[in-house]
Design a protein around this motif. Structure first.
Motif, PDB file in Angstrom:
ATOM      1  N   ALA A  23      54.314  42.701  49.925  1.00 27.03           N
ATOM      2  CA  ALA A  23      53.045  42.285  50.583  1.00 27.03           C
ATOM      3  C   ALA A  23      51.878  43.128  49.815  1.00 27.03           C
ATOM      4  N   SER A  24      52.081  44.291  49.209  1.00 31.09           N
ATOM      5  CA  SER A  24      50.977  44.974  48.660  1.00 31.09           C
ATOM      6  C   SER A  24      50.697  44.234  47.061  1.00 31.09           C
ATOM      7  N   ILE A  25      51.880  43.710  46.632  1.00 32.29           N
ATOM      8  CA  ILE A  25      51.623  42.954  45.450  1.00 32.29           C
ATOM      9  C   ILE A  25      50.871  41.719  45.662  1.00 32.29           C
ATOM     10  N   ALA A  26      51.201  41.002  46.636  1.00 34.45           N
ATOM     11  CA  ALA A  26      50.371  39.867  47.038  1.00 34.45           C
ATOM     12  C   ALA A  26      48.927  40.175  47.248  1.00 34.45           C
ATOM     13  N   ASP A  27      48.874  41.247  47.887  1.00 32.79           N
ATOM     14  CA  ASP A  27      47.455  41.758  48.293  1.00 32.79           C
ATOM     15  C   ASP A  27      46.664  41.819  46.943  1.00 32.79           C
ATOM     16  N   VAL A  28      47.330  42.674  46.040  1.00 36.21           N
ATOM     17  CA  VAL A  28      46.582  42.861  44.553  1.00 36.21           C
ATOM     18  C   VAL A  28      46.014  41.419  44.131  1.00 36.21           C
ATOM     19  N   VAL A  29      46.988  40.368  44.106  1.00 33.87           N
ATOM     20  CA  VAL A  29      46.487  38.935  43.672  1.00 33.87           C
ATOM     21  C   VAL A  29      45.600  38.505  44.444  1.00 33.87           C
ATOM     22  N   LYS A  30      45.590  38.472  45.847  1.00 27.62           N
ATOM     23  CA  LYS A  30      44.724  37.822  46.831  1.00 27.62           C
ATOM     24  C   LYS A  30      43.231  38.409  46.637  1.00 27.62           C
ATOM     25  N   ASN A  31      43.372  39.813  46.263  1.00 31.67           N
ATOM     26  CA  ASN A  31      42.012  40.452  46.118  1.00 31.67           C
ATOM     27  C   ASN A  31      41.541  39.815  44.975  1.00 31.67           C
ATOM     28  N   GLU A  32      42.157  39.742  44.039  1.00 28.47           N
ATOM     29  CA  GLU A  32      41.553  39.455  42.778  1.00 28.47           C
ATOM     30  C   GLU A  32      41.084  37.815  42.653  1.00 28.47           C
ATOM     31  N   VAL A  33      41.788  37.057  43.574  1.00 28.10           N
ATOM     32  CA  VAL A  33      41.162  35.728  43.615  1.00 28.10           C
ATOM     33  C   VAL A  33      40.150  35.639  44.384  1.00 28.10           C
ATOM     34  N   PHE A  34      39.839  36.341  45.515  1.00 29.35           N
ATOM     35  CA  PHE A  34      38.843  36.612  46.396  1.00 29.35           C
ATOM     36  C   PHE A  34      37.698  37.214  45.837  1.00 29.35           C
ATOM     37  N   SER A  35      37.872  38.290  44.839  1.00 28.80           N
ATOM     38  CA  SER A  35      36.593  38.724  44.374  1.00 28.80           C
ATOM     39  C   SER A  35      36.074  37.993  43.191  1.00 28.80           C
ATOM     40  N   ASP A  36      37.121  36.999  42.375  1.00 26.72           N
ATOM     41  CA  ASP A  36      36.554  35.956  41.539  1.00 26.72           C
ATOM     42  C   ASP A  36      35.913  35.027  42.189  1.00 26.72           C
ATOM     43  N   PHE A  37      36.027  34.699  43.518  1.00 26.04           N
ATOM     44  CA  PHE A  37      35.480  33.626  44.203  1.00 26.04           C
ATOM     45  C   PHE A  37      34.089  34.277  44.730  1.00 26.04           C
ATOM     46  N   LEU A  38      34.096  35.416  45.121  1.00 21.36           N
ATOM     47  CA  LEU A  38      32.589  35.805  45.471  1.00 21.36           C
ATOM     48  C   LEU A  38      31.776  36.435  44.303  1.00 21.36           C
ATOM     49  N   ALA A  39      32.235  36.703  42.957  1.00 18.59           N
ATOM     50  CA  ALA A  39      31.649  36.795  42.233  1.00 18.59           C
ATOM     51  C   ALA A  39      30.878  35.422  41.505  1.00 18.59           C
ATOM     52  N   GLY A  40      31.529  34.334  41.900  1.00 15.81           N
ATOM     53  CA  GLY A  40      31.073  33.307  41.323  1.00 15.81           C
ATOM     54  C   GLY A  40      29.446  32.749  42.107  1.00 15.81           C
ATOM     55  N   ARG A  41      29.512  33.174  43.262  1.00 15.59           N
ATOM     56  CA  ARG A  41      28.202  32.937  44.025  1.00 15.59           C
ATOM     57  C   ARG A  41      26.850  33.465  43.471  1.00 15.59           C
ATOM     58  N   GLN A  42      26.023  32.763  43.851  1.00 16.87           N
ATOM     59  CA  GLN A  42      24.744  33.029  43.393  1.00 16.87           C
ATOM     60  C   GLN A  42      23.968  34.017  44.296  1.00 16.87           C
ATOM     61  N   GLY A  43      24.283  35.226  44.135  1.00 19.95           N
ATOM     62  CA  GLY A  43      23.608  36.315  45.046  1.00 19.95           C
ATOM     63  C   GLY A  43      22.866  37.144  44.153  1.00 19.95           C
ATOM     64  N   LEU A  44      22.261  38.351  44.875  1.00 19.56           N
ATOM     65  CA  LEU A  44      21.509  39.213  44.149  1.00 19.56           C
ATOM     66  C   LEU A  44      22.195  40.032  43.166  1.00 19.56           C
TER      67      LEU A  44
END
Lengths: 324, 342
Positions: free
Chosen positions: A46-67
């Motif tokens: 589960a903790s390994i899956a969390d790391v990968v999930k985290n990475e995908v999620f932050s990659d998704f948010l980093a692609g948004r057009q925010g401040l």
């Protein structure tokens, strides 16, 4: 040929006898099923899956057009470091509270879902820091002006170097110190979360060059980041392989032996891999000094942001000093 | 053992940063000299290894699981200098990418876990194992003791760092600004947990991994197999570093004990004490402040505690409102710029 211990299906007994006699190994929780206490394998997976999930999620948010996404990564890194430093300078609760409010606003401007942000900061921080500072509220740990007396003892006790007073009370100093620490840690964690959620990791690592960190450290950091996922995958495979072969719960001694053997195996793979990677690097002309092909570009808005952050920090800390 | 941001004063973090820079420099030199060009991939993948094993859940006898740090193990298999680089990188990835442990406190965390831990582990391991055969019992016993003492010493240092905070940094009323526990509480609390649970766990894990390597991959226990044995090690010059270290030794107490206020937070009076004079700009500014339209944030005629408290809060909310508006205007400006570029 049938494996030994099996009876034919005609007996209406498809499960081998030896398996029926042993304690059944609980299966993962399904919808509507009973939950069970997760073992070390499930937890690690589960903790390994969390790391990968985290990475995908932050990659998704980093692609948004925010401040924050729109800033030069170096400017963002410096301003976040500066703001975490600023969070360390507050002496009073109210300005620190307002600073946290502004951070919420910053998260909103950066198109980070407020629920995610609040969950990451304000559930985690009170849980860990809250438990840690809880004893400091009482006069037993830190003497001070009592605010709320909870309990009266018969007489004062002295235990070695520790004085236990006659009454158990929550003190004004304790409450203030706890609130200060909670809000300060909350602000720092918020800023770190803002940085990680709005920046792609490879870009963030490259942005570190602005801190004058030697390029050797940066190369190692980048390579390390890349191989973390490989080693996590290897670990996940090792643990999954064991999990799928288990017919009953094993004892904790044997489990410890498995975990440490997995570590030993992983270390063997690590050294072998590093030799291979080194040969591959040499084959591609590596001479011992790494080079980066990444280039950053400053825009006018980056300069404006730096000035703005400086002024905002000054206003907050100035406001804090008004209180004395 | 990861100290998050907010528990230590910015001054403490800077002091530890100053202490770590020479240590990191020596580590890079030593490892470069030992491994030549192969050190980059080994350190990188070693750091990834360190990061990965920190995620392993190890079953403990009460039926639950706990995490091992693995710093002692790295010190045993890689030597203290290389272990220091690997742990530093692993901590940096944890702090920057996962938010575990602080960004400012990274320096203090590195001091405890990347400097104190591997060195103590390694010394204890060498003391017990000596020059024994890689398969000898003394090796894994040494590794167990190394893992235990390394972690406990690192915890002791963390306890002292936390315990010094309320003594060094507090408000005039005695309210601690950072970690609220004094030495008498912080040190025993840290030691208790690490002596009883984390330390023994680290010892068992380190010993079992070393025993596993003794049985299946004995070569990895002798460090020479990792190095580029073809070329003789070059000599390293430390002259510059000794100078840097001297400066740090002189400056460190100034940073740590700067009169109880956190660094950079001097009021005009303290500035006079520190510098012998008040900078002209500061004097002018502090004068301006007292002529503010609402001195002490109170409305004329409002004497009671509550009315002035309400005024304080209103003013503060107004200020935050303006700051949020500025932030909003900035994001509009940024969006316009983005449109123009595309």
């Amino acid at each position: 040929m049938k494996p030994p211990g099996f009876r034919p299906l005609a007996d209406k007994q498809p499960i081998p006898i030896w398996l029926q006699e042993k304690t059944p190994f609980p299966m993962p929780r399904t919808a509507g099923g009973r939950s069970y206490r997760r073992g070390f394998i499930e937890k690690t997976l589960a903790s390994i899956a969390d790391v990968v999930k985290n990475e995908v999620f932050s990659d998704f948010l980093a692609g948004r057009q925010g401040l924050l996404q729109g800033l030069d990564p170096r400017v963002k890194l410096i301003s976040i470091l500066f703001l975490i430093g600023t969070a360390g300078l507050f002496h009073h609760i109210l300005p620190l509270l307002l600073f946290n409010l502004w951070l919420f606003w910053l998260a909103r401007s950066s198109q980070i879902p407020i629920k995610t942000f609040a969950k990451r900061v304000w559930i985690v921080v009170p849980l860990f820091t809250g438990i840690l500072v809880f004893p400091a509220l009482f006069n037993v740990v830190r003497p001070g002006t009592p605010l709320l007396v909870l309990f009266h003892f018969q007489h004062a006790v002295k235990l070695a170097y520790w004085d236990i007073p006659r009454e158990l009370a929550i003190t004004r100093e304790g409450l203030t110190a706890a609130a200060l620490l909670l809000l300060r840690v909350g602000a720092s964690v918020s800023l770190a979360v803002l940085l990680t959620l709005t920046t792609r990791w490879n870009v963030l690592l490259k942005a570190l060059s602005v801190l004058r960190i030697p390029s050797v450290f940066l190369t190692v950091l980048e390579m390390s980041y890349r191989y973390i996922f490989l080693l996590l995958q290897t670990t996940s495979d090792m643990f999954m392989a064991r999990r799928s072969r288990l017919a009953e719960r094993s004892n904790s001694r044997e489990e410890r032996r498995f975990v440490t053997s997995a570590m030993g195996t992983l270390w063997g793979k690590t050294t072998a891999l590093s030799h291979e990677v080194h040969s591959a690097m040499l084959a591609r002309g590596y001479t011992g000094s790494p080079r980066s092909l990444f280039r950053f570009e400053m825009r006018p808005s980056d300069w404006v942001w730096m000035v703005l952050v400086f002024i905002i920090a000054l206003v907050f800390v100035g406001g804090d000093r008004v209180f004395g | 053992m990861h100290i998050p941001d907010g528990y230590l004063s910015p001054t403490t973090c800077l002091a530890f940063g100053a202490a770590m820079v020479p240590a990191w420099t020596v580590a890079v030199k030593k490892v470069k000299c030992w491994l030549r060009s192969s050190y980059v991939p080994l350190m990188a993948i070693g750091a990834a290894f360190s990061f990965t094993i920190m995620m392993y859940n190890v079953p403990i006898p009460d039926g639950t699981t706990a995490h091992a740090v693995g710093g002692g193990l790295l010190a045993v298999v890689l030597g203290p200098w290389a272990a220091m680089i690997c742990i530093t990188i692993a901590l940096a990835i944890q702090a920057l990418l996962f938010g575990d442990g602080g960004v400012w406190t990274f320096t203090a965390n590195c001091f405890n876990m990347a400097l104190v831990l591997p060195f103590v582990s390694y010394w204890v391991y060498r003391l017990i194992s000596g020059n024994s055969d890689p398969a000898a019992t003394r090796r894994w016993v040494g590794a167990a003791a190394g893992g235990f003492f390394g972690l406990v010493t690192a915890a002791l240092f963390a306890g002292v760092e936390l315990g010094l905070q309320p003594i060094l940094f507090h408000t005039a009323k005695g309210v601690p600004l950072y970690c609220p526990y004094p030495l008498a509480v912080a040190v025993p609390a840290m030691l208790f947990a690490h002596l009883l649970i984390a330390g023994p766990l680290e010892a068992v894990v380190t010993a079992l991994v070393v025993r596993y390597l003794q049985s299946y991959n004995r070569d990895l226990l002798s460090l020479r197999t990792l190095s580029d044995a073809t070329s003789p090690p070059a000599s390293i010059s430390y002259r510059k570093l000794w100078w840097a270290l001297g400066v740090v030794i002189v400056l460190a107490p100034l940073g740590l004990l700067a009169g109880g206020t956190a660094w950079g937070e001097w009021g005009a009076e303290e500035m006079r004490k520190l510098l012998g004079f008040i900078p002209a700009g500061m004097q002018r500014l502090s004068g301006t402040w007292s002529h503010a339209p609402l001195p002490d944030y109170s409305l004329p005629g409002s004497d009671s505690f509550w009315s002035s408290a309400i005024v304080y809060i209103l003013c503060a909310l107004l200020a935050v409102g303006i700051i949020c508006l500025l932030t909003y205007l900035f994001s509009r400006f940024q969006a316009a710029e983005r449109k123009e570029l595309s």
